[in-house]
Design a protein around this motif. Sequence first.
Motif, PDB file in Angstrom:
ATOM      1  N   SER A  33      32.862  44.562  51.524  1.00  0.00           N
ATOM      2  CA  SER A  33      33.474  44.689  50.517  1.00  0.00           C
ATOM      3  C   SER A  33      33.545  43.502  50.086  1.00  0.00           C
ATOM      4  CB  SER A  33      34.983  45.705  52.056  1.00  0.00           C
ATOM      5  OG  SER A  33      35.400  43.872  52.772  1.00  0.00           O
ATOM      6  N   ALA A  34      34.412  43.809  48.441  1.00  0.00           N
ATOM      7  CA  ALA A  34      35.159  42.621  47.716  1.00  0.00           C
ATOM      8  C   ALA A  34      35.636  41.685  48.671  1.00  0.00           C
ATOM      9  CB  ALA A  34      36.176  43.719  46.682  1.00  0.00           C
ATOM     10  N   ALA A  50      31.338  39.589  27.785  1.00  0.00           N
ATOM     11  CA  ALA A  50      32.508  39.608  28.601  1.00  0.00           C
ATOM     12  C   ALA A  50      32.220  38.349  29.999  1.00  0.00           C
ATOM     13  CB  ALA A  50      32.798  40.058  29.397  1.00  0.00           C
ATOM     14  N   LEU A  51      32.652  37.808  30.150  1.00  0.00           N
ATOM     15  CA  LEU A  51      32.730  37.042  31.843  1.00  0.00           C
ATOM     16  C   LEU A  51      33.557  37.688  33.031  1.00  0.00           C
ATOM     17  CD1 LEU A  51      32.851  33.524  29.901  1.00  0.00           C
ATOM     18  CD2 LEU A  51      30.771  34.770  30.673  1.00  0.00           C
ATOM     19  N   PRO A  52      32.910  36.977  33.600  1.00  0.00           N
ATOM     20  CA  PRO A  52      34.287  37.387  35.131  1.00  0.00           C
ATOM     21  C   PRO A  52      36.108  36.862  34.982  1.00  0.00           C
ATOM     22  CG  PRO A  52      32.402  36.431  35.752  1.00  0.00           C
ATOM     23  CD  PRO A  52      31.867  36.222  34.493  1.00  0.00           C
ATOM     24  N   ALA A  53      36.511  37.229  35.721  1.00  0.00           N
ATOM     25  CA  ALA A  53      37.420  36.965  36.009  1.00  0.00           C
ATOM     26  C   ALA A  53      37.740  35.435  35.678  1.00  0.00           C
ATOM     27  CB  ALA A  53      38.677  37.548  36.837  1.00  0.00           C
ATOM     28  N   ASN A  69      36.237  41.651  40.962  1.00  0.00           N
ATOM     29  CA  ASN A  69      35.659  41.085  40.059  1.00  0.00           C
ATOM     30  C   ASN A  69      37.634  39.483  40.189  1.00  0.00           C
ATOM     31  OD1 ASN A  69      35.752  39.942  37.624  1.00  0.00           O
ATOM     32  ND2 ASN A  69      37.120  41.317  36.071  1.00  0.00           N
ATOM     33  N   SER A  70      36.600  38.994  41.496  1.00  0.00           N
ATOM     34  CA  SER A  70      37.766  37.706  41.320  1.00  0.00           C
ATOM     35  C   SER A  70      37.973  36.850  40.710  1.00  0.00           C
ATOM     36  CB  SER A  70      37.304  37.391  42.699  1.00  0.00           C
ATOM     37  OG  SER A  70      37.793  36.227  43.602  1.00  0.00           O
ATOM     38  N   ALA A  71      39.376  36.178  40.690  1.00  0.00           N
ATOM     39  CA  ALA A  71      38.999  34.721  39.683  1.00  0.00           C
ATOM     40  C   ALA A  71      39.155  33.636  40.720  1.00  0.00           C
ATOM     41  CB  ALA A  71      40.753  34.919  39.012  1.00  0.00           C
ATOM     42  N   ALA A  72      39.289  33.737  41.342  1.00  0.00           N
ATOM     43  CA  ALA A  72      38.945  32.947  43.169  1.00  0.00           C
ATOM     44  C   ALA A  72      38.352  31.654  42.562  1.00  0.00           C
ATOM     45  CB  ALA A  72      39.412  33.316  44.382  1.00  0.00           C
ATOM     46  N   THR A  88      28.891  39.743  35.093  1.00  0.00           N
ATOM     47  CA  THR A  88      29.579  39.829  34.923  1.00  0.00           C
ATOM     48  C   THR A  88      29.725  41.615  36.092  1.00  0.00           C
ATOM     49  OG1 THR A  88      30.395  38.694  32.979  1.00  0.00           O
ATOM     50  CG2 THR A  88      31.498  40.880  33.330  1.00  0.00           C
ATOM     51  N   ASP A  89      28.787  42.406  36.151  1.00  0.00           N
ATOM     52  CA  ASP A  89      28.637  44.301  36.285  1.00  0.00           C
ATOM     53  C   ASP A  89      28.611  43.789  37.901  1.00  0.00           C
ATOM     54  OD1 ASP A  89      28.310  46.352  36.638  1.00  0.00           O
ATOM     55  OD2 ASP A  89      26.487  46.254  37.425  1.00  0.00           O
TER      56      ASP A  89
END
Length: 235
Positions: free
Chosen positions: A137-138, A196-199, A175-178, A166-167
């Motif tokens: 899972s995410a 576009a970049l990941p979050a 799309n975690s920004a952690a 990014t996909d």
Amino acid sequence: MKAVTITSVISLLAASAVSANPTLIKRAAPKGIDVSNYQGVVNFNAAKANGISFAYIKATEGHTFIDPDFSANYIAATNAGIIRGGYHFAHPDSSSGATQAKYFIANGGGWSSDGITLPGALDIEYNPSGAECYGLSASAMVSWIKDFSNTYHSSTGAYPVIYTTTDWWTTCTGNSAAFASTNPLWIARYASSIGALPAGWSFTTFWQYADSGPNPGDQDEFNGDMAGLKAIAKG
């Protein structure tokens, strides 16, 4: 040993733009390659003569595979005067992040503040032989990456660079920004621009922009100048 963080990279990139000369000169971003046993043993002297300044070399995969050409390629890159580091191809379905980080470090993926070693890179992307997100899972994927990243940092003093698209990141981590405040980003996108970049990440430190080119392996670019690249290797 000081950790390599996104904050320090931002400072380095900003500092590299300052010059005592009031006329600012745009310098080409240092070019690099990433290679594995698929390319065999690379002639790094020729690659350097052809404009390569840095290289990422596959060291390990999962917790059982050591790239048979890693040692020869790492030594060759070192002897050619190329800034280099190892990368690990993740298999989050086979063992924990900590297990794989320790395996990576034990087999060439470590980091030291010597000015020529890039922080190890975690290659986390599409599953080559199964479910795209390895059945996780995410939230479980984010936990796995944190386990790898924190274990690597605890052992070496540096956070690993994260290589992804990014996909994949959007699909498999939600799309975690952690990781944006700690881990330098190495984005793969074969196009004329990064897109576009990941979050969380406002820029990428490395860009893999093609899977073939004038030098062996995938073609990469550092977002900065040689002083910034050397500073990241120094920590």
